[in-house]
Scaffold this motif. Structure first.
Motif, PDB file in Angstrom:
ATOM      1  N   ILE A  30      -2.069  -5.986  18.068  1.00 44.92           N
ATOM      2  CA  ILE A  30      -1.488  -7.254  16.927  1.00 44.92           C
ATOM      3  C   ILE A  30      -1.307  -6.290  15.563  1.00 44.92           C
ATOM      4  O   ILE A  30      -0.319  -6.276  14.785  1.00 44.92           O
ATOM      5  CB  ILE A  30      -2.019  -8.430  16.769  1.00 44.92           C
ATOM      6  CG1 ILE A  30      -1.794  -9.404  18.109  1.00 44.92           C
ATOM      7  CG2 ILE A  30      -1.699  -9.090  15.565  1.00 44.92           C
ATOM      8  CD1 ILE A  30      -2.842 -10.576  18.138  1.00 44.92           C
ATOM      9  N   GLU A  31      -2.466  -5.657  15.431  1.00 43.68           N
ATOM     10  CA  GLU A  31      -2.679  -4.922  13.987  1.00 43.68           C
ATOM     11  C   GLU A  31      -1.757  -3.703  14.017  1.00 43.68           C
ATOM     12  O   GLU A  31      -0.884  -3.598  12.848  1.00 43.68           O
ATOM     13  CB  GLU A  31      -3.818  -4.383  14.015  1.00 43.68           C
ATOM     14  CG  GLU A  31      -4.192  -3.322  12.538  1.00 43.68           C
ATOM     15  CD  GLU A  31      -4.576  -2.126  12.881  1.00 43.68           C
ATOM     16  OE1 GLU A  31      -4.187  -1.197  12.092  1.00 43.68           O
ATOM     17  OE2 GLU A  31      -4.767  -1.740  14.144  1.00 43.68           O
ATOM     18  N   MET A  32      -1.409  -2.997  15.086  1.00 44.78           N
ATOM     19  CA  MET A  32      -0.556  -1.930  15.092  1.00 44.78           C
ATOM     20  C   MET A  32       1.093  -2.277  14.981  1.00 44.78           C
ATOM     21  O   MET A  32       1.769  -1.518  14.531  1.00 44.78           O
ATOM     22  CB  MET A  32      -0.792  -0.766  16.595  1.00 44.78           C
ATOM     23  CG  MET A  32      -2.325  -0.421  16.585  1.00 44.78           C
ATOM     24  SD  MET A  32      -2.317   0.848  15.132  1.00 44.78           S
ATOM     25  CE  MET A  32      -1.465   2.083  16.010  1.00 44.78           C
ATOM     26  N   VAL A  37       5.926  -2.284  12.171  1.00 47.04           N
ATOM     27  CA  VAL A  37       7.143  -3.342  11.822  1.00 47.04           C
ATOM     28  C   VAL A  37       7.327  -3.292  10.359  1.00 47.04           C
ATOM     29  O   VAL A  37       8.330  -3.065   9.754  1.00 47.04           O
ATOM     30  CB  VAL A  37       6.790  -4.756  12.283  1.00 47.04           C
ATOM     31  CG1 VAL A  37       8.075  -5.476  11.688  1.00 47.04           C
ATOM     32  CG2 VAL A  37       7.147  -4.799  13.775  1.00 47.04           C
ATOM     33  N   ASN A  38       6.220  -3.245   9.397  1.00 48.88           N
ATOM     34  CA  ASN A  38       6.114  -3.096   8.215  1.00 48.88           C
ATOM     35  C   ASN A  38       6.714  -1.860   7.826  1.00 48.88           C
ATOM     36  O   ASN A  38       7.548  -1.717   6.879  1.00 48.88           O
ATOM     37  CB  ASN A  38       4.717  -3.309   7.313  1.00 48.88           C
ATOM     38  CG  ASN A  38       4.536  -3.275   6.049  1.00 48.88           C
ATOM     39  OD1 ASN A  38       4.873  -4.138   5.462  1.00 48.88           O
ATOM     40  ND2 ASN A  38       4.168  -2.027   5.575  1.00 48.88           N
ATOM     41  N   GLY A  39       6.301  -0.635   8.229  1.00 53.60           N
ATOM     42  CA  GLY A  39       6.836   0.457   7.792  1.00 53.60           C
ATOM     43  C   GLY A  39       8.185   0.625   8.073  1.00 53.60           C
ATOM     44  O   GLY A  39       9.161   1.231   7.194  1.00 53.60           O
ATOM     45  N   THR A 137      -7.976  -1.183   8.417  1.00 55.88           N
ATOM     46  CA  THR A 137      -7.802  -1.279   9.904  1.00 55.88           C
ATOM     47  C   THR A 137      -7.524  -0.020  10.596  1.00 55.88           C
ATOM     48  O   THR A 137      -7.852   0.363  11.614  1.00 55.88           O
ATOM     49  CB  THR A 137      -6.593  -2.249   9.903  1.00 55.88           C
ATOM     50  OG1 THR A 137      -5.379  -1.484   9.239  1.00 55.88           O
ATOM     51  CG2 THR A 137      -6.925  -3.383   9.521  1.00 55.88           C
ATOM     52  N   PHE A 138      -6.999   0.986   9.853  1.00 59.65           N
ATOM     53  CA  PHE A 138      -6.528   2.300  10.437  1.00 59.65           C
ATOM     54  C   PHE A 138      -7.894   3.159  10.666  1.00 59.65           C
ATOM     55  O   PHE A 138      -8.092   3.754  11.849  1.00 59.65           O
ATOM     56  CB  PHE A 138      -5.960   3.116   9.308  1.00 59.65           C
ATOM     57  CG  PHE A 138      -4.440   3.098   9.405  1.00 59.65           C
ATOM     58  CD1 PHE A 138      -3.717   2.289  10.416  1.00 59.65           C
ATOM     59  CD2 PHE A 138      -3.578   3.396   8.188  1.00 59.65           C
ATOM     60  CE1 PHE A 138      -2.484   2.003  10.435  1.00 59.65           C
ATOM     61  CE2 PHE A 138      -2.173   2.873   8.288  1.00 59.65           C
ATOM     62  CZ  PHE A 138      -1.630   2.340   9.306  1.00 59.65           C
ATOM     63  N   ILE A 163       2.313   1.688  22.427  1.00 60.26           N
ATOM     64  CA  ILE A 163       3.253   0.833  22.921  1.00 60.26           C
ATOM     65  C   ILE A 163       3.667  -0.215  21.763  1.00 60.26           C
ATOM     66  O   ILE A 163       4.619  -0.349  21.544  1.00 60.26           O
ATOM     67  CB  ILE A 163       3.313   0.170  24.180  1.00 60.26           C
ATOM     68  CG1 ILE A 163       3.200   1.094  25.378  1.00 60.26           C
ATOM     69  CG2 ILE A 163       4.220  -0.872  24.332  1.00 60.26           C
ATOM     70  CD1 ILE A 163       3.009   0.373  26.722  1.00 60.26           C
ATOM     71  N   ALA A 164       2.517  -0.838  21.310  1.00 63.81           N
ATOM     72  CA  ALA A 164       2.666  -1.747  20.323  1.00 63.81           C
ATOM     73  C   ALA A 164       3.133  -1.272  19.003  1.00 63.81           C
ATOM     74  O   ALA A 164       4.164  -1.630  18.331  1.00 63.81           O
ATOM     75  CB  ALA A 164       1.397  -2.608  20.081  1.00 63.81           C
ATOM     76  N   PHE A 165       2.816  -0.139  18.730  1.00 69.30           N
ATOM     77  CA  PHE A 165       3.170   0.562  17.717  1.00 69.30           C
ATOM     78  C   PHE A 165       4.825   1.124  17.428  1.00 69.30           C
ATOM     79  O   PHE A 165       5.432   0.754  16.533  1.00 69.30           O
ATOM     80  CB  PHE A 165       2.188   1.754  17.235  1.00 69.30           C
ATOM     81  CG  PHE A 165       2.481   2.563  15.919  1.00 69.30           C
ATOM     82  CD1 PHE A 165       2.041   1.982  14.743  1.00 69.30           C
ATOM     83  CD2 PHE A 165       3.278   3.808  15.950  1.00 69.30           C
ATOM     84  CE1 PHE A 165       2.422   2.726  13.512  1.00 69.30           C
ATOM     85  CE2 PHE A 165       3.504   4.520  14.915  1.00 69.30           C
ATOM     86  CZ  PHE A 165       3.176   4.064  13.588  1.00 69.30           C
ATOM     87  N   LEU A 166       4.930   1.552  18.676  1.00 76.78           N
ATOM     88  CA  LEU A 166       6.357   2.173  18.857  1.00 76.78           C
ATOM     89  C   LEU A 166       7.542   1.025  18.934  1.00 76.78           C
ATOM     90  O   LEU A 166       8.407   1.078  18.731  1.00 76.78           O
ATOM     91  CB  LEU A 166       6.443   2.830  19.948  1.00 76.78           C
ATOM     92  CG  LEU A 166       5.634   4.404  19.711  1.00 76.78           C
ATOM     93  CD1 LEU A 166       5.514   5.129  21.118  1.00 76.78           C
ATOM     94  CD2 LEU A 166       6.143   5.166  18.696  1.00 76.78           C
ATOM     95  N   SER A 167       6.793  -0.235  19.664  1.00 73.77           N
ATOM     96  CA  SER A 167       7.714  -1.435  19.809  1.00 73.77           C
ATOM     97  C   SER A 167       7.973  -1.843  18.378  1.00 73.77           C
ATOM     98  O   SER A 167       9.141  -2.433  18.088  1.00 73.77           O
ATOM     99  CB  SER A 167       7.183  -2.427  20.752  1.00 73.77           C
ATOM    100  OG  SER A 167       6.954  -1.830  21.983  1.00 73.77           O
ATOM    101  N   GLY A 168       6.986  -1.728  17.750  1.00 80.40           N
ATOM    102  CA  GLY A 168       7.039  -2.202  16.157  1.00 80.40           C
ATOM    103  C   GLY A 168       8.209  -1.667  15.476  1.00 80.40           C
ATOM    104  O   GLY A 168       9.103  -2.112  14.811  1.00 80.40           O
TER     105      GLY A 168
END
Length: 564
Positions: A30-32, A37-39, A137-138, A163-168
């Motif tokens: 969730i955090e990633m 998404v924010n970036g 968090t990082f 995956i979460a980071f890249l999906s974001g």
């Protein structure tokens, strides 16, 4: 041994049942996702954001620089301190605090009250608030995952996290185009419900690892030296990109020179200080481990190669290629995100797969191969003409995504597997600090190459192009405007020529024929003119990126073979 538990880790491993590791993975995912998404949503929505607060593209280039680089600057300077504090007071505790601060920063961005220069400064400050939360968090995300998963599953866990980071990133590009169409404030609001959910979920479910730790002290002198040194260096680099007096760039400014020199001196002094304090925040002894040291250096070089690459490609698409394909300047920000999707697709394909395979076969092969693929993609991009066939561009982006996805999770797993459990917080902070510092250095490096070239080559190219179009009277007033302003205007979705014509004396414009005005304000004249000055420097950037990736590949290959 690359994928086995180093001495001392077993005593600190988390053993809370089979379900807990998946809870940890869900929370860090969730955090990633939120941070990613924010970036990407901020990057693709900058045109709508700056238009929404009524920013003049020809006088506000410094705000663009700070929105892009301020976030990375703060995280780079805070990550080491956050990692050490986490090892002292609890990774989960500080991770939860970071989640809450990041969410609070998103709320502040949504509520930004000002417009114009005031609004831009408020957005920058609120982004820095987000960066403080992201630092907590990082610096702990990889450490918490490493605590929860056994060594033979960490690559898979980090791959799923990726995956979460890249999906974001993918979702952020699409969401940015959609939400910015309605209201730029929605771009920041989208992170709020995800942040609230993640903060509550983390607070309720995450548990501190029972790590054996002795009483440690805060490294005051190390913190002060590192924070001041890196801050001064990065601020000097940032302001070196801005005009100074009559010069288009600020590298000759006494303040810039003094800032960079002072920063370098403090950073050179930092390792000597760390060797003499009782509890250093930057544990230099970890670099005695070959896997840890070479993997971190490779990660740092990878960040330098790719940090500014995304923005340079978006400038290429928005300022040159998309207008030449008939897209209006107002629509180019959204379509630039769409045409960049092969990069994300490559990440999504290879990120989790390489993590899973590296658990079985070791990380060296995948990290090395990933950097080689990334270097090849840079070389492919370097030889493309400005009006390229999209399918070739898409293949180059896909290869770049595959390469970075192949490198990411295995390299992180190698780093985290190489340290004892009580040092995972500081090791994670060191890794992310090097990565974020590389991103900032990359932005500064690529921007410098592009802007130096533009300031030298754009005025003569512009003069020839204006003369050919039948508008020699515009050479003097248009050459007086900064080339960065034209580039920034194109990035923000303006037709730069219309903005320029509105800024020059109307008597000069009135002397032009209607056919000349039609040519100048069309969607092809400016991109073709810009391309002649922009493309040579862009190719240099790509060649430098390829060379850096090849060096990183050599380091990955040298760090040792896997053995069990």
């Amino acid at each position: 041994m690359e994928n086995s538990e180093p001495t001392g880790i077993g005593t600190g491993s988390v053993k809370k049942g089979i379900d807990y590791k998946w809870i940890v993975l869900s929370i860090t995912t969730i955090e990633m996702f939120m941070v990613s998404v924010n970036g990407s949503i901020t990057l693709i929505s900058l045109p709508a954001i700056f238009n929404g607060i009524n920013i003049d593209p020809f006088t506000s280039f410094q705000y663009l620089i700070w929105v892009l680089m301020g976030y990375s600057l703060v995280t780079a300077t805070l990550l080491l301190s956050c990692g050490r504090l986490s090892d002292m007071y609890g990774r989960v505790k500080l991770y939860n605090i970071g989640f809450a601060i990041f969410t609070f920063g998103s709320i502040l961005l949504f509520l930004t009250p000002g417009t114009g220069d005031t609004g831009a400064i408020e957005i920058i400050v609120f982004r820095l608030v987000q960066a403080v939360g992201a630092s907590f968090t990082f610096s702990n995300s990889a450490a918490i995952l490493t605590d929860a998963f056994p060594p033979n599953e960490r690559g898979k866990a980090l791959g799923l996290n990726q995956i979460a980071f890249l999906s974001g990133q993918f979702i952020g590009l699409i969401l940015g185009g959609i939400l910015a169409f309605y209201n730029w404030r929605y771009v920041f609001l989208v992170s709020v419900p995800v942040g609230i959910l993640g903060t509550i979920w983390a607070y309720l479910k995450l548990k501190e690892s029972p790590l054996p730790r002795r009483a440690r002290k805060i490294d005051i002198w190390g913190n002060l030296t590192f924070f001041a040194g890196l801050t001064l260096l990065l601020i000097g680099i940032t302001y070196g990109l801005l005009p100074f007096g009559n010069d288009p760039m600020g590298w000759g400014s006494p303040w810039v020179i003094a800032s960079i020199v002072a920063g370098v001196i403090l950073l050179v002094a930092f390792p000597f200080i760390e060797n003499r304090v009782e509890d250093p925040m930057f544990k230099l002894s970890l670099f005695r481990n070959r896997i840890f040291s070479l993997a971190n250096i490779a990660g740092f070089l990878s960040a330098i190669a790719r940090g500014g690459m995304m923005f340079m490609l978006i400038l290429l698409l928005q300022g040159i290629w998309l207008p030449l394909q008939g897209y209006s300047y107002e629509s180019t920000p959204f379509w630039a995100g769409v045409f960049m999707l092969p990069l994300t697709a490559g990440f999504l394909i290879m990120g989790p797969l390489s993590g899973w395979l590296s658990d079985k076969y070791g990380s060296r092969l995948f990290a090395t191969g990933g950097m080689v693929l990334t270097a090849v993609s840079f070389l492919m991009l370097a030889v493309l003409p400005y009006n390229f066939d999209y399918w070739i561009f898409a293949i180059a982006l896909l290869i770049m995504g595959l390469g970075n996805g192949m490198f990411g999770a295995p390299n992180i797993a190698a780093i985290m597997n190489a340290v004892p459990s009580e040092d995972r917080g500081v090791a994670s902070g060191m890794r992310t600090m090097l990565q974020n510092s590389g991103m900032v250095i990359s932005m500064g490096m690529f921007f410098t190459i592009i802007l130096v070239s533009l300031t030298q080559t754009f005025p003569p190219v512009l003069a020839v192009s204006l003369t050919s179009a039948g508008a020699p009277g515009l050479i003097a007033p248009m050459s007086a405007l900064p080339p960065t302003g034209s580039l920034f205007a194109a990035f923000l979705g303006y037709n730069p020529v219309r903005v320029i014509l509105a800024a020059v004396p109307q008597s000069v414009v009135a002397a032009l024929s209607p056919a000349t005005i039609t040519t100048l304000t069309g969607i092809t004249w400016f991109p073709v003119t810009l391309a002649q000055a922009f493309m040579p420097s862009l190719r240099i950037s790509f060649y430098i990126g390829a060379a850096i990736c090849f060096v990183a590949a050599v380091l990955c290959a040298l760090r040792g073979s896997r053995y069990v």
